[in-house]
Design a protein around this motif. Sequence first.
Motif, mmCIF file in Angstrom:
data_model
loop_
_atom_site.group_PDB
_atom_site.id
_atom_site.type_symbol
_atom_site.label_atom_id
_atom_site.label_comp_id
_atom_site.label_asym_id
_atom_site.label_seq_id
_atom_site.Cartn_x
_atom_site.Cartn_y
_atom_site.Cartn_z
ATOM 1 N N ASN A 177 -16.106 20.497 5.728
ATOM 2 C CA ASN A 177 -15.981 21.828 6.326
ATOM 3 C C ASN A 177 -15.516 22.870 5.321
ATOM 4 O OD1 ASN A 177 -16.237 21.816 9.563
ATOM 5 N ND2 ASN A 177 -15.509 19.823 8.838
ATOM 6 N N GLY A 178 -15.572 22.520 4.029
ATOM 7 C CA GLY A 178 -15.245 23.484 2.995
ATOM 8 C C GLY A 178 -13.776 23.615 2.718
ATOM 9 N N HIS A 179 -12.968 22.646 3.157
ATOM 10 C CA HIS A 179 -11.538 22.679 2.883
ATOM 11 C C HIS A 179 -11.180 21.511 1.979
ATOM 12 C CE1 HIS A 179 -11.178 25.657 6.057
ATOM 13 N NE2 HIS A 179 -11.790 24.821 6.890
ATOM 14 N N GLY A 180 -9.961 21.506 1.512
ATOM 15 C CA GLY A 180 -9.459 20.368 0.749
ATOM 16 C C GLY A 180 -10.092 20.312 -0.626
ATOM 17 N N THR A 181 -9.991 19.134 -1.245
ATOM 18 C CA THR A 181 -10.468 18.946 -2.601
ATOM 19 C C THR A 181 -11.576 17.908 -2.617
ATOM 20 O OG1 THR A 181 -8.802 17.255 -3.003
ATOM 21 C CG2 THR A 181 -8.215 19.513 -3.566
ATOM 22 N N SER A 182 -12.445 18.036 -3.588
ATOM 23 C CA SER A 182 -13.566 17.109 -3.681
ATOM 24 C C SER A 182 -13.175 15.782 -4.309
ATOM 25 C CB SER A 182 -14.680 17.744 -4.511
ATOM 26 O OG SER A 182 -14.200 18.079 -5.805
ATOM 27 N N ASP A 183 -11.982 15.729 -4.961
ATOM 28 C CA ASP A 183 -11.560 14.501 -5.625
ATOM 29 C C ASP A 183 -10.671 13.643 -4.743
ATOM 30 O OD1 ASP A 183 -9.451 16.213 -5.572
ATOM 31 O OD2 ASP A 183 -8.810 15.850 -7.652
ATOM 32 N N ALA A 184 -10.729 13.839 -3.422
ATOM 33 C CA ALA A 184 -9.952 12.995 -2.510
ATOM 34 C C ALA A 184 -10.405 11.546 -2.633
ATOM 35 C CB ALA A 184 -10.136 13.478 -1.067
ATOM 36 N N ALA A 185 -9.459 10.637 -2.511
ATOM 37 C CA ALA A 185 -9.767 9.217 -2.663
ATOM 38 C C ALA A 185 -10.767 8.782 -1.605
ATOM 39 C CB ALA A 185 -8.481 8.398 -2.547
ATOM 40 N N PRO A 186 -11.804 8.028 -2.003
ATOM 41 C CA PRO A 186 -12.776 7.557 -1.016
ATOM 42 C C PRO A 186 -12.138 6.603 -0.018
ATOM 43 C CG PRO A 186 -13.149 6.535 -3.160
ATOM 44 C CD PRO A 186 -12.124 7.610 -3.365
ATOM 45 N N VAL A 187 -12.797 6.481 1.147
ATOM 46 C CA VAL A 187 -12.246 5.647 2.209
ATOM 47 C C VAL A 187 -12.081 4.208 1.753
ATOM 48 C CG1 VAL A 187 -12.654 4.767 4.529
ATOM 49 C CG2 VAL A 187 -13.255 7.122 3.982
ATOM 50 N N TRP A 188 -13.113 3.691 1.041
ATOM 51 C CA TRP A 188 -13.049 2.281 0.632
ATOM 52 C C TRP A 188 -11.858 2.024 -0.287
ATOM 53 C CZ3 TRP A 188 -13.025 1.109 -4.466
ATOM 54 C CH2 TRP A 188 -13.540 2.062 -5.367
ATOM 55 N N GLN A 189 -11.515 3.032 -1.110
ATOM 56 C CA GLN A 189 -10.382 2.852 -2.017
ATOM 57 C C GLN A 189 -9.075 2.818 -1.249
ATOM 58 O OE1 GLN A 189 -10.410 5.438 -5.464
ATOM 59 N NE2 GLN A 189 -8.183 5.355 -5.639
ATOM 60 N N SER A 190 -8.915 3.692 -0.252
ATOM 61 C CA SER A 190 -7.689 3.695 0.563
ATOM 62 C C SER A 190 -7.527 2.382 1.315
ATOM 63 C CB SER A 190 -7.728 4.870 1.552
ATOM 64 O OG SER A 190 -7.795 6.101 0.886
ATOM 65 N N ILE A 191 -8.643 1.896 1.875
ATOM 66 C CA ILE A 191 -8.576 0.638 2.619
ATOM 67 C C ILE A 191 -8.283 -0.525 1.678
ATOM 68 C CG2 ILE A 191 -9.923 -0.985 4.012
ATOM 69 C CD1 ILE A 191 -11.357 1.397 5.233
ATOM 70 N N GLY A 192 -8.878 -0.506 0.476
ATOM 71 C CA GLY A 192 -8.627 -1.570 -0.502
ATOM 72 C C GLY A 192 -7.172 -1.624 -0.929
ATOM 73 N N ILE A 193 -6.576 -0.449 -1.163
ATOM 74 C CA ILE A 193 -5.160 -0.411 -1.538
ATOM 75 C C ILE A 193 -4.293 -0.950 -0.401
ATOM 76 C CG2 ILE A 193 -3.226 1.141 -2.038
ATOM 77 C CD1 ILE A 193 -5.237 2.938 -3.533
ATOM 78 N N ALA A 194 -4.623 -0.560 0.836
ATOM 79 C CA ALA A 194 -3.845 -1.033 1.987
ATOM 80 C C ALA A 194 -3.938 -2.549 2.131
ATOM 81 C CB ALA A 194 -4.332 -0.347 3.265
ATOM 82 N N LEU A 195 -5.155 -3.108 1.982
ATOM 83 C CA LEU A 195 -5.320 -4.563 2.099
ATOM 84 C C LEU A 195 -4.586 -5.300 0.988
ATOM 85 C CD1 LEU A 195 -9.104 -4.776 3.108
ATOM 86 C CD2 LEU A 195 -7.099 -5.128 4.573
ATOM 87 N N ALA A 196 -4.628 -4.749 -0.226
ATOM 88 C CA ALA A 196 -3.913 -5.375 -1.334
ATOM 89 C C ALA A 196 -2.403 -5.372 -1.088
ATOM 90 C CB ALA A 196 -4.236 -4.643 -2.640
ATOM 91 N N ALA A 197 -1.907 -4.258 -0.558
ATOM 92 C CA ALA A 197 -0.469 -4.186 -0.253
ATOM 93 C C ALA A 197 -0.086 -5.193 0.827
ATOM 94 C CB ALA A 197 -0.112 -2.766 0.198
ATOM 95 N N LEU A 198 -0.941 -5.342 1.841
ATOM 96 C CA LEU A 198 -0.691 -6.343 2.874
ATOM 97 C C LEU A 198 -0.626 -7.740 2.270
ATOM 98 C CD1 LEU A 198 -2.989 -5.106 5.788
ATOM 99 C CD2 LEU A 198 -0.503 -5.283 5.845
ATOM 100 N N ALA A 199 -1.552 -8.054 1.361
ATOM 101 C CA ALA A 199 -1.573 -9.375 0.729
ATOM 102 C C ALA A 199 -0.307 -9.619 -0.084
ATOM 103 C CB ALA A 199 -2.812 -9.500 -0.161
ATOM 104 N N VAL A 200 0.140 -8.605 -0.821
ATOM 105 C CA VAL A 200 1.348 -8.741 -1.626
ATOM 106 C C VAL A 200 2.573 -8.984 -0.735
ATOM 107 C CG1 VAL A 200 2.936 -7.504 -3.160
ATOM 108 C CG2 VAL A 200 0.477 -7.402 -3.566
#
Length: 609
Positions: A177-200
């Motif tokens: 919608n033309g707001h925010g930044t284009s370099d926001a972390a992709p969804v897959w990266q956020s989910i990957g970090i969350a899963l890795a933290a759960l595993a740790v």
Amino acid sequence: MADAAGYGLEQAVVLLGAAVAAVPLFRKLGLGSVLGYLAAGLIIGPFGLRLVSDAETLLHISELGVVMFLFIIGLEMRPRKLWNLRRQIFGLGAAQVLTCGALLTLLGMAAGGLPPAVAAAAAMGFVLSSTAVIMQMLEEAGDTATEEGQKAISILLLEDLAIVPLLALVALWAAFNGHGTSDAAPVWQSIGIALAALAVLIAAGIWLLDPLFGLIARSGAREVLTAAALLIVLGSALFMQSAGLSMAMGAFLAGVLLSESSYRHQLEADIEPFRGILLGLFFISVGMSLDLATVVREWPFVIAGVLGFMALKGAGIYVIARLSGSVHHAALHRAALFAQGGEFAFVLYAAALGVGLFDARVAAIMAAIVILSMALTPLVLIAQRRLVRDAPVSLDGVDAADGLRGQVLCIGFGRFGQIVSQTLLARRVEMAVIENDVEMIHAAGNFGFKVHYGDGTRLDVLHASGAGRVDAILVCVDKPEAADRIVELCRSEFPHARLFVRSFDRGHALRLIQAGVTFQIRETFESALLFGHEVLKDLGFDESEADDAVDDVRDRDDQRVKLELVGGIAAGRKLLRNNMTTPEPEPFFPRARSGEDTPAAPQAALERD
């Protein structure tokens, strides 16, 4: 410095005084403690008498109360039990979140005139119900161990997990919608970090936590054990938050991983005082955060939003509950319980405001809608219970527990309880009996038994059943979660009564022993021993040989229990005979009879192994 300390002390006194004054009054009026805390916060906050001004800082600090609440819930939710709930978490929970999110998004677009992305963000924030409100209401009603209570916890866990993809989606919607930044972390990266933290966190819980507490316990420093408990709770919460998950999820997982620990009860006792105070402060700070100026200025939107969102969300929850197999009254109760927005909405709305998806007006209106919905939840539940108070069961020909008297209270009158009653009635022991299965009550009545209807996991029912006056309480229910809840209530509220409990399996028996019950017995133990005794006789062994074998098994079982109480469920496995071939078969040592010399005990074989 002194002035700052004095000001902080004044604010603490005001907060505690407001809670002490409001909560007992609201509970006496039947409105519950949650509404009392919220009202106290509204009165003393910056939009009331202005006795406390920094509501936002207090809200962040008091969120630790929710964190500790989830840790204690996790201590009761053992890994196997959590695994058994996986379909409810990812099936029922996901269905509720997605269905209600879609319905509220359409409402925001159609009635509020909001753009699709803004409507979706507002809707998904409201869909995430308040863990603090719901768990407090379940605990006060004694419903956490019931089937519906477990479903509610499962849904809340899914909502905790949903915050990660939702935060990522808010950034994506803002970018489209033309707001925010284009370099926001992709969804897959956020989910990957969350899963890795759960595993740790899971790995640390499996291999590090119990040895750490064992080391601290052996040092004898009692206060350090309390500090370690707080460190684990807060550290897990902070670690999960840094990975994009909620603090509550981190604390919950830490509790689950420590639920099998021999230090579980000590941890619960250490955390409980902090949890109660901080959770009360959380509700007070939510009440303080209600911007009355926004409510007055935007009252048409706020009132329409509260009523519309709660009604439509409740309708969606009811439909999902009925489709998943819940009966009408249970589905209606869940709809009333979950119809509000929750604390995660503040996180999601702050993110939407930060990336420009929300403007300040929309964020303020949505925050007011969420807070008012949280305040209305106790009232909605009261109305729901009064409207359907006789709906759950038909009590035709059945008397509810009320003012019962007897020397013994028996909770549960199934196969086990019926047999137990015979030995007591043979000596004319006066018994009060309660059961929550109406068909069982009718069947018992056909055989001359007077059994009252009552759910033993509810504190009000226990009082009505005379638990405060009896000498002994017999817990004969067939569900270990219900038995645990009854034991917990009785140990806390009726410490004078001796507790005799039917245990489900070995793990349940160990929990009951650690809880301090007077006596417990596994429901199949003695019957299995008698069964084996008769098999031996039929195979040609004489009576004394069969008796010796049974005595040996009973002795070994006693030793195993003692070892397992200290070292965990696997500690006594060497005392358990198996049918695998071994190079050196373990000898059998029968119990010495009167006048005989005592042979070497089975412990000798254990030491040799």
